[in-house]
Write an enzyme that holds these catalytic residues in place. Structure first.
Site, PDB file in Angstrom:
ATOM      1  N   SER A 112       0.842  -1.195   0.000  1.00  0.00           N
ATOM      2  CA  SER A 112       0.000   0.000   0.000  1.00  0.00           C
ATOM      3  C   SER A 112       0.880   1.249   0.000  1.00  0.00           C
ATOM      4  O   SER A 112       2.036   1.206   0.434  1.00  0.00           O
ATOM      5  CB  SER A 112      -0.913   0.017   1.222  1.00  0.00           C
ATOM      6  N   LYS A 122       0.327  -2.003  15.312  1.00  0.00           N
ATOM      7  CA  LYS A 122      -1.109  -2.226  15.527  1.00  0.00           C
ATOM      8  C   LYS A 122      -1.661  -3.334  14.631  1.00  0.00           C
ATOM      9  O   LYS A 122      -2.730  -3.876  14.916  1.00  0.00           O
ATOM     10  CB  LYS A 122      -1.890  -0.932  15.299  1.00  0.00           C
ATOM     11  N   ASP A 123      -0.942  -3.700  13.570  1.00  0.00           N
ATOM     12  CA  ASP A 123      -1.398  -4.759  12.664  1.00  0.00           C
ATOM     13  C   ASP A 123      -0.833  -6.133  13.011  1.00  0.00           C
ATOM     14  O   ASP A 123      -1.204  -7.124  12.383  1.00  0.00           O
ATOM     15  CB  ASP A 123      -1.009  -4.421  11.214  1.00  0.00           C
ATOM     16  N   ARG A 178     -13.174  -0.767  17.364  1.00  0.00           N
ATOM     17  CA  ARG A 178     -12.752   0.164  18.423  1.00  0.00           C
ATOM     18  C   ARG A 178     -13.422   1.518  18.234  1.00  0.00           C
ATOM     19  O   ARG A 178     -13.975   2.099  19.195  1.00  0.00           O
ATOM     20  CB  ARG A 178     -11.225   0.304  18.390  1.00  0.00           C
ATOM     21  N   ARG A 179     -13.379   2.039  17.020  1.00  0.00           N
ATOM     22  CA  ARG A 179     -13.998   3.340  16.759  1.00  0.00           C
ATOM     23  C   ARG A 179     -15.517   3.260  16.856  1.00  0.00           C
ATOM     24  O   ARG A 179     -16.172   4.158  17.396  1.00  0.00           O
ATOM     25  CB  ARG A 179     -13.581   3.840  15.367  1.00  0.00           C
ATOM     26  N   ARG A 222     -13.469  -0.378   4.350  1.00  0.00           N
ATOM     27  CA  ARG A 222     -12.123  -0.931   4.424  1.00  0.00           C
ATOM     28  C   ARG A 222     -11.285  -0.325   3.306  1.00  0.00           C
ATOM     29  O   ARG A 222     -11.774   0.406   2.455  1.00  0.00           O
ATOM     30  CB  ARG A 222     -12.184  -2.455   4.270  1.00  0.00           C
ATOM     31  N   GLY A 223     -10.006  -0.691   3.306  1.00  0.00           N
ATOM     32  CA  GLY A 223      -9.096  -0.184   2.280  1.00  0.00           C
ATOM     33  C   GLY A 223      -8.101   0.787   2.890  1.00  0.00           C
ATOM     34  O   GLY A 223      -8.297   1.296   3.996  1.00  0.00           O
ATOM     35  N   ARG A 229      -9.944   5.155   0.999  1.00  0.00           N
ATOM     36  CA  ARG A 229     -11.070   5.639   1.808  1.00  0.00           C
ATOM     37  C   ARG A 229     -11.372   7.099   1.493  1.00  0.00           C
ATOM     38  O   ARG A 229     -12.534   7.509   1.478  1.00  0.00           O
ATOM     39  CB  ARG A 229     -10.761   5.458   3.297  1.00  0.00           C
ATOM     40  N   CYS A 241      -9.832  -9.932  16.558  1.00  0.00           N
ATOM     41  CA  CYS A 241      -9.991  -8.759  15.698  1.00  0.00           C
ATOM     42  C   CYS A 241     -11.350  -8.087  15.857  1.00  0.00           C
ATOM     43  O   CYS A 241     -11.533  -6.949  15.429  1.00  0.00           O
ATOM     44  CB  CYS A 241      -9.752  -9.131  14.236  1.00  0.00           C
TER      45      CYS A 241
END
Length: 310
Positions: free
Chosen positions: A13, A82-83, A132-133, A150-151, A156, A243
Site C-alpha cells: 500500500s 497495531k497490525d 474500536r472506533r 475498508r481499504g 477511503r 480482531c
C-alpha cells in the site's frame, strides 16, 4: 558481518511503502555503506474488503510479509505494530529488532464541510470498519451512523469523495506518512477516541539467526517506543483479544521516565466500558501490561471478549 544489501519486505500500500522509505532513510543515515531494496507484497488483508474475522483477523496483514522473511526472499520486514497479532507469538524463527520512535497516536476526523465531531448532525455516516472506533462512537455520539469501509487511507478518501460516507475517521500518523494532513478537520484527543494498541509505532522484524543484521538495524530503535510497545502488547496478549474485540489503550513514558498504561475494553455497542490505568513504578513494561490486563479481567473483560462473535 551483515550483508551490505538489505532486502526489505512490506505491504504494497502507499502508506506501507512510505513507511519503508522512512526506514531506508534512517538506515542510510546510520549506515551509509548499506544499500536497501524493497520487496512489496499484497497481503490477504489488503485484498479482502470484508470482515477481517473471516480471513484470520489481523494476521491477514502480516502473513505474506512473514512468509517472505522466513523463505529468505527478504531480510527485514517493516510492520505497523497495531497490525501485528498479539494473541499469539511472532512466527517461529523471527524476532523484533527495533521499534522506531513513535508517531502521533491520535485519530483524525475528515469532514468535507469542515464540521467537528461534536457538530455532526444526527444520521451523519461515518466511514469506518474499526470495532474500536464504532464502540466509542456508539458510547459518545450515538446519533451518528457508522458505515463499513475498508481499504487503505487513499482509497477511503476516494470513497468519501464519491459519497459512500459523509465523514471518515483515520489515524493521524497514517495521514502524515502519505502527506495528506491537509484533509484533517479535527484531531481527536485520546480521551475522546482512545487509540488502538500499538498505534503510531513501526516495528522492524528479522530472522532470529541474522545477528549481524539485527545489530545493524537495532540502532534505529527508540527506547521509549520499546517500553510502551512491550507494555501494550503484553496487555493485549494476556487479554487474548481477537480482531472483533473493541480494545483500546496506550502506554506513555512521561518526561521523568515514568511509564503508565491506560486501557479500555468495550462492548461492541459501547454500552459497557471497562477501564484501567496503572503506573509501572518498579514494574518492567511487560509486567505493567499484565497487571492492567488482570485489572480488566477482574472487571469482567474475559466474559465481554468471549461473548463477541469472531
Amino acid at each position: 558481518m551483515a550483508p551490505d544489501l538489505i532486502r526489505i519486505v512490506s505491504r504494497d500500500s502507499p502508506m506501507a511503502l512510505a513507511q519503508v522509505e522512512r526506514v531506508r532513510a534512517e538506515l542510510a543515515a546510520l549506515h551509509p555503506d548499506v544499500e536497501t531494496t524493497v520487496l512489496p507484497v499484497k497481503t490477504t488483508g489488503d485484498k479482502w474488503m470484508g470482515d477481517l474475522s473471516q480471513v484470520e483477523g489481523k494476521g491477514a496483514f502480516t502473513k505474506e510479509v512473514d512468509a517472505a522473511l522466513l523463505a529468505g526472499e527478504a531480510d527485514l520486514a517493516v510492520h505497523c505494530v497495531k497490525d501485528i497479532p498479539a494473541d499469539r507469538p511472532l512466527p517461529a524463527g523471527t524476532t523484533f529488532a527495533a521499534f522506531l520512535k513513535r508517531d502521533d497516536i491520535r485519530d483524525a476526523l475528515i469532514h468535507p464541510g469542515g464540521l467537528t465531531l461534536d457538530q455532526l448532525p444526527a444520521g451523519t455516516r461515518i466511514g469506518t470498519s474499526s470495532v474500536r472506533r464504532i464502540a466509542q462512537l456508539a458510547a459518545s455520539h450515538p446519533h451518528l451512523d457508522c458505515v463499513p469501509m475498508r481499504g487503505n487511507a487513499n482509497k477511503r478518501l476516494v470513497k468519501l469523495e464519491a459519497g459512500e460516507a459523509d465523514a471518515l475517521l483515520l489515524a493521524v500518523a497514517g495521514l502524515e506518512r502519505i502527506g495528506r494532513t491537509d484533509v484533517i478537520t479535527e484531531t481527536l484527543p485520546v480521551d475522546v477516541m482512545i487509540p488502538p494498541i500499538g498505534a503510531g509505532v513501526l516495528a522492524l522484524q528479522c530472522r532470529e539467526g541474522d545477528t549481524g543484521l539485527i545489530d545493524r538495524v537495532s540502532g534505529l530503535g527508540d527506547h521509549d517506543a520499546y517500553r510502551e510497545t512491550q507494555a501494550e502488547r503484553m496487555f493485549l496478549h494476556v487479554l487474548q483479544g481477537h480482531c472483533n474485540s473493541p480494545i483500546a489503550g496506550y502506554a506513555r513514558v512521561e518526561r521523568n521516565g515514568e511509564l503508565s498504561l491506560r486501557a479500555t475494553v468495550f462492548s461492541p455497542d459501547g454500552k459497557v466500558m471497562l477501564h484501567a490505568h496503572e503506573w509501572a513504578g518498579r514494574l518492567d513494561p511487560a509486567t505493567l501490561g499484565t497487571s492492567v490486563a488482570v485489572a480488566l479481567l477482574r472487571q469482567g473483560a474475559r466474559e465481554l471478549i468471549d461473548g463477541i462473535a469472531h
